[in-house]
Design a protein around this motif. Structure first.
Motif, mmCIF file in Angstrom:
data_model
loop_
_atom_site.group_PDB
_atom_site.id
_atom_site.type_symbol
_atom_site.label_atom_id
_atom_site.label_comp_id
_atom_site.label_asym_id
_atom_site.label_seq_id
_atom_site.Cartn_x
_atom_site.Cartn_y
_atom_site.Cartn_z
ATOM 1 N N ALA A 114 1.426 1.941 3.562
ATOM 2 C CA ALA A 114 1.448 2.096 5.016
ATOM 3 C C ALA A 114 0.280 1.362 5.668
ATOM 4 N N GLN A 115 -0.870 1.382 5.004
ATOM 5 C CA GLN A 115 -2.033 0.690 5.549
ATOM 6 C C GLN A 115 -1.808 -0.822 5.583
ATOM 7 N N VAL A 116 -1.243 -1.358 4.518
ATOM 8 C CA VAL A 116 -0.960 -2.792 4.483
ATOM 9 C C VAL A 116 0.052 -3.153 5.567
ATOM 10 N N ALA A 117 1.081 -2.337 5.715
ATOM 11 C CA ALA A 117 2.096 -2.605 6.731
ATOM 12 C C ALA A 117 1.491 -2.609 8.128
ATOM 13 N N ALA A 118 0.556 -1.691 8.387
ATOM 14 C CA ALA A 118 -0.084 -1.633 9.697
ATOM 15 C C ALA A 118 -0.918 -2.886 9.960
ATOM 16 N N LEU A 119 -1.633 -3.347 8.947
ATOM 17 C CA LEU A 119 -2.442 -4.546 9.117
ATOM 18 C C LEU A 119 -1.557 -5.761 9.371
ATOM 19 N N ARG A 120 -0.464 -5.861 8.637
ATOM 20 C CA ARG A 120 0.432 -6.993 8.837
ATOM 21 C C ARG A 120 1.077 -6.951 10.227
ATOM 22 N N ALA A 121 1.409 -5.754 10.691
ATOM 23 C CA ALA A 121 1.995 -5.633 12.025
ATOM 24 C C ALA A 121 1.004 -6.088 13.093
ATOM 25 N N GLY A 122 -0.290 -5.786 12.877
ATOM 26 C CA GLY A 122 -1.298 -6.200 13.849
ATOM 27 C C GLY A 122 -1.430 -7.701 13.975
ATOM 28 N N ALA A 123 -1.193 -8.420 12.853
ATOM 29 C CA ALA A 123 -1.327 -9.880 12.855
ATOM 30 C C ALA A 123 -0.058 -10.600 13.277
ATOM 31 N N GLN A 124 1.024 -9.856 13.477
ATOM 32 C CA GLN A 124 2.326 -10.466 13.747
ATOM 33 C C GLN A 124 2.259 -11.407 14.943
ATOM 34 N N GLY A 125 2.750 -12.636 14.739
ATOM 35 C CA GLY A 125 2.833 -13.595 15.834
ATOM 36 C C GLY A 125 1.541 -14.330 16.131
ATOM 37 N N LEU A 126 0.484 -14.086 15.371
ATOM 38 C CA LEU A 126 -0.807 -14.714 15.662
ATOM 39 C C LEU A 126 -1.093 -15.883 14.708
ATOM 40 N N ALA A 127 -1.347 -15.575 13.463
ATOM 41 C CA ALA A 127 -1.657 -16.578 12.448
ATOM 42 C C ALA A 127 -1.380 -15.965 11.092
ATOM 43 N N PRO A 128 -1.173 -16.772 10.054
ATOM 44 C CA PRO A 128 -0.932 -16.197 8.728
ATOM 45 C C PRO A 128 -2.067 -15.282 8.284
ATOM 46 N N LEU A 129 -1.685 -14.157 7.668
ATOM 47 C CA LEU A 129 -2.653 -13.169 7.179
ATOM 48 C C LEU A 129 -2.325 -12.827 5.739
ATOM 49 N N ALA A 130 -3.320 -12.953 4.857
ATOM 50 C CA ALA A 130 -3.186 -12.455 3.485
ATOM 51 C C ALA A 130 -3.886 -11.104 3.406
ATOM 52 N N VAL A 131 -3.302 -10.173 2.648
ATOM 53 C CA VAL A 131 -3.912 -8.850 2.463
ATOM 54 C C VAL A 131 -4.272 -8.691 0.986
ATOM 55 N N LEU A 132 -5.537 -8.384 0.736
ATOM 56 C CA LEU A 132 -6.019 -8.108 -0.612
ATOM 57 C C LEU A 132 -6.450 -6.648 -0.665
ATOM 58 N N VAL A 133 -5.902 -5.907 -1.605
ATOM 59 C CA VAL A 133 -6.248 -4.496 -1.778
ATOM 60 C C VAL A 133 -7.192 -4.392 -2.968
ATOM 61 N N VAL A 134 -8.358 -3.820 -2.761
ATOM 62 C CA VAL A 134 -9.380 -3.707 -3.803
ATOM 63 C C VAL A 134 -9.422 -2.270 -4.300
ATOM 64 N N VAL A 135 -9.240 -2.103 -5.611
ATOM 65 C CA VAL A 135 -9.264 -0.758 -6.203
ATOM 66 C C VAL A 135 -10.401 -0.692 -7.223
ATOM 67 N N PRO A 136 -10.937 0.516 -7.481
ATOM 68 C CA PRO A 136 -12.024 0.647 -8.459
ATOM 69 C C PRO A 136 -11.554 0.320 -9.870
ATOM 70 N N ARG A 137 -12.510 0.058 -10.724
ATOM 71 C CA ARG A 137 -12.201 -0.249 -12.114
ATOM 72 C C ARG A 137 -11.467 0.927 -12.759
ATOM 73 N N GLY A 138 -10.380 0.603 -13.453
ATOM 74 C CA GLY A 138 -9.610 1.629 -14.147
ATOM 75 C C GLY A 138 -8.575 2.322 -13.299
ATOM 76 N N ALA A 139 -8.558 2.062 -11.974
ATOM 77 C CA ALA A 139 -7.585 2.717 -11.098
ATOM 78 C C ALA A 139 -6.206 2.085 -11.284
ATOM 79 N N ALA A 140 -5.166 2.895 -11.080
ATOM 80 C CA ALA A 140 -3.803 2.382 -11.149
ATOM 81 C C ALA A 140 -3.513 1.514 -9.936
ATOM 82 N N ALA A 141 -2.663 0.533 -10.126
ATOM 83 C CA ALA A 141 -2.285 -0.337 -9.023
ATOM 84 C C ALA A 141 -1.397 0.420 -8.050
ATOM 85 N N PRO A 142 -1.721 0.426 -6.748
ATOM 86 C CA PRO A 142 -0.845 1.081 -5.773
ATOM 87 C C PRO A 142 0.451 0.299 -5.610
ATOM 88 N N ASP A 143 1.463 0.970 -5.172
ATOM 89 C CA ASP A 143 2.772 0.354 -4.972
ATOM 90 C C ASP A 143 2.803 -0.263 -3.582
#
Length: 566
Positions: free
Chosen positions: A478-507
């Motif tokens: 949901a957080q990624v979707a919100a960030l992408r919605a904020g950039a809509q129509g402006l310029a390309p946006l890449a989203v990088l999600v940073v997780v701690p060592r050993g954490a499972a990858a979020p979906d």
């Protein structure tokens, strides 16, 4: 470090090539014309090409730089060249170093480490002759079809109107004309374009001279470090600087004093005794290149004049102590490239280019201030100044406070553009981390999708804004979707999600998940869960928040692009 025998870059000469533009009935239009095929102009052309923007690069000569010239390339410059596809080659050929040592008379007074912390891919500096840098950049440019590189095409006329710039170009076969939306003047300290516009650089010329001697020595005479002597026994009452370069070549700078005859000082019979005094009579060596320079700290009042934008030595000039010239010029190119691309793609108004001028004028002032202070310390012009300097050097042997006053050249670091109009001020408190305007910090990461180890800065791209989201909990999608919605129509946006060592990858879809392998990203960015950084395409921070907020990100991007509502 063995010589790269595949190409002799000092002997390389580029052939004049007739362009189809010379046969056109009217001046042919190009989005960008870059004047000058040195490190700055070539870096700008490559950066634009990787963003899909075509350019013509005009150079009046047909050869690369003679001698070592600029040899110290800083960590930030290497990170830019990584993004341009030639950083690995520069580092592989260059001599990497982090340590500097300062000597006073016959003894070392202290040493410093420019990169004392772990977790960075690149060293503080490499030493690499400028002709290698230029040669590698030329070869990279030739791989990109968007770049039209023309040698022996000299600009002799320039006219501007509301629609663009008209250039008159002289060639061995006669003149022709070009039109461009924008022209980048990267043509060096004797800039032809600056002269054609009737402009000048102002500042201070220092009344001193230095001799540069590139010497080839078969044996290693010192570690891969920067050594600076004040008043050494082999060159009394003057200063000497020593750097290792590739190919068994060493760069030595000897202070001469203002009264030295430059032509006489360059003669081998006068250079060789100085080098022998440094190396000792028994050490064989060969002279490879010799030059004498008088240094200046100058800059143009404004770096933008209509549709002509000045960069590198054409815009600003500093003394060589601190390695600020070429490094700041490459950073000019990086700042300008993404802004030109955004304007030409219609993502931003022409006013965005005004921020190129204001940001890089600020950086130039910072470099000139540091360079001037370095030069004044190295070359005192009064007995009182010399007594102060020598007292500081004596005290620095045993008193750490004095070491902060020693100035053998404050070495190049990227400017923090803290007052840029493109920055969004913090809405919430940060105890640490990177303030808006700071360049991004590197750290080791692992891509969880494929388990590949790498570095954060390798994941950032020069054609897109990047949102760096720390956390990766159950709300990550949901957080990624919100960030992408904020950039809509402006310029390309890449989203990088940073997780701690050993954490499972979020979906999360349409985002890259990075593991913070050593916890250094969270530390360097003050990255508590939910923290978001917005990075510009040139990897400078332009906003940060403690929790994801799409509308806030949209406003910050608008501000960074000089759009209404920012």
């Amino acid at each position: 470090m063995e010589r790269d025998d595949a190409v002799d870059y000092q002997a390389l000469e580029f052939a004049y090539r007739r362009s189809a533009d010379q046969d056109a009935q009217q001046a042919v239009h190009h989005p960008v014309v870059i004047v000058g095929a040195g490190p700055v102009g070539l870096s700008l052309a490559i950066d634009l090409a990787q963003q899909g923007i075509a350019s013509v690069v005009l150079d009046s000569g047909s050869r690369l730089s003679t001698g070592s010239r600029a040899i110290c390339f800083a960590k930030r410059t290497l990170e830019i060249w990584d993004r341009l596809g030639c950083g690995d080659r520069m580092v592989a050929k260059g001599v990497s170093w982090n340590v500097g040592k300062v000597f006073f008379r016959h003894e070392q007074v202290y040493q410093f480490d420019l990169l004392p912390e772990r977790g960075h891919e690149r060293p503080a500096f490499i030493n690499l002759q400028q002709y290698y840098c230029e040669g590698y950049l030329v070869e990279r440019a030739r791989q990109l079809p968007q770049i039209d590189l023309r040698w022996r095409h000299k600009v002799t006329g320039l006219e501007q109107d509301a629609g663009g710039v008209r250039l008159t170009v002289e060639t061995p076969e006669g003149p022709y004309a070009l039109r461009a939306d924008y022209v980048a003047a990267c043509d060096g300290s004797r800039s032809t374009l600056r002269q054609l516009l009737g402009l000048e650089s102002k500042g201070r010329v220092f009344r001193d001279r230095f001799l540069i001697a590139d010497i080839r020595v078969p044996a290693r005479i010192a570690p891969a470090e920067r050594w600076f002597w004040f008043d050494p026994p082999f060159h009394r009452n003057q200063s000497v600087l020593l750097h290792m370069q590739p190919d068994h070549v060493w760069r030595v700078d000897f202070q001469l004093g203002w009264d030295a005859d430059p032509e006489a000082a360059k003669q081998p019979e006068n250079v060789i005794p100085r080098v022998r005094a440094l190396l000792g009579e028994a050490q064989p060596f060969e002279l490879e290149w010799v030059s004498v320079y008088t240094f200046s700290c100058l800059r143009m009042e404004k770096f933008r004049h209509g549709r002509v934008l000045f960069a590198g030595d054409a815009a600003h000039l500093v003394s060589p102590f601190g390695a600020r010239g070429a490094n700041s010029g490459v950073q000019d190119a990086e700042n300008l490239a993404w802004k030109l691309a955004a304007v030409l793609r219609g993502q931003a108004p022409d006013a965005l280019l005004d921020s190129y001028a204001s940001e890089r004028e600020y950086a130039a002032d910072e470099n000139i201030l540091n360079s001037t202070r370095s030069t004044d310390f190295i070359t005192p012009k009064s007995e009182v100044s010399r007594l102060f300097r020598d007292a500081v050097l004596d005290l620095s042997k045993t008193h750490p406070f004095a070491r902060r006053l020693v100035n053998s050249g404050r070495l190049s670091v990227p400017a923090v553009l803290k007052d840029s109009p493109l920055n969004t001020p913090d809405a919430e408190p940060f105890a640490a981390g990177l303030v808006p305007g700071a360049p991004a910090a590197d750290a080791p990461v692992r891509r969880l999708a494929d388990g590949r180890d790498g570095w954060l800065l390798r994941e950032l791209h020069g054609s897109r804004f990047v949102a760096l989201l720390f956390g990766g909990g159950p709300d990550a999608a949901a957080q990624v979707a919100a960030l992408r919605a904020g950039a809509q129509g402006l310029a390309p946006l890449a989203v990088l999600v940073v997780v701690p060592r050993g954490a499972a990858a979020p979906d999360v879809a349409d985002a890259v998940v990075l593991e913070d392998r050593e916890g250094l990203l969270a530390q360097r960015y003050d990255g508590a869960p939910g923290t978001v950084y917005l990075l510009r395409p040139d990897q400078h921070v332009c906003a940060r928040w403690r929790r994801p907020d799409g509308p806030a990100l949209g406003r910050a991007m608008r501000r960074a692009l000089c759009l209404p509502g920012g």
